[in-house]
Scaffold this motif. Sequence first.
Motif: not given
Length: 291
Positions: A174-177, A208-218
């Motif tokens: 499964i991709d990106h959590m 992986c895909g933290s940048e896609r899961v995150s809503r807070a940004g970097p």
Amino acid sequence: MSDALPYHPSPKKPDVVLPAGACDAHCHIFGPAAEFPFAPERNYTPVDAPKAKLFALHCLLGIERAVIVQASCHGTDNTAMIDAIAAAAGRYRGIAMVKQDVTDAELAALHEGGVRGVRFNFVTHLGQDADLDAVRTVIGKVKPLGWHAVIHFEADRLEKLAPILKELPITMVIDHMGRVDASLGVDQPAFRMLVDLMEDERFWVKVCGSERVSRAGPPFHDAVPFARMLVDLFPDRVLWGTDWPHPNIKKHMPDDGALVDLLALIAPEEDKLRRLLVDNPTRLYWPEERT
Ligand SMILES: O=C(O)/C=C(\C=C(/O)C(=O)O)C(=O)O
């Protein structure tokens, strides 16, 4: 013209030193379009992201192996991916996208070219969902090759998809959590369904895909609890990747070196980091090397 951002032009050298043999288990190649045209039916047109740039990034990050996932902008024309794998002298493997009527000879050629699985997308902005009859047919054709299926879906698809996936007789990654929404917390129904699915040993998940899961940004720290929980619960069935060149990211394009540094929070234990980056990808993509 797409409003997606180009990949980061100058990623940092990570502070985290990766273990020998570390594998980027999810990355893509885009073109170059002049040599490998994008598919007419594509849902986005990216910038060129050629193999030389990927190889240079992996050298900077300390990545020695990789799995190139066919990008939907190339449709079922896997030639750009196969070309990159061929240039990597066995250090790279591939995940292809194929049509329902793919022939055994075509699959054999893809296997010879380093492919070890197929991908199915259930993501609105990537176009038509994978046809479930086609999924079942393709899985019947690729299972004898020892391949697995990579399943890419938006979190709100999982409730309907889960019972279908449970019927498929193949290993699934499964991709990106599961592309969950970090702002909804680890108790959200979609993430609970993902964890339940993972109780079945046919399922693996990419943290992986933290940048896609995150809503807070970097630096995407709000995605860490999801990845950390999956690593702790299923240390032998997790994979990680950069997702370079990060298709369809409209804001907060990640620095790939900073994504590597997130691993210090996702898998701080040396043993778990080695399983995530070396042992697990070797077992799935280079099974001939298993001791
Ligand atoms: O790279 C990802 O896995 C995510 C995306 C794109 C693709 O996977 C693709 O085009 O094949 C996306 O969310 O647009």
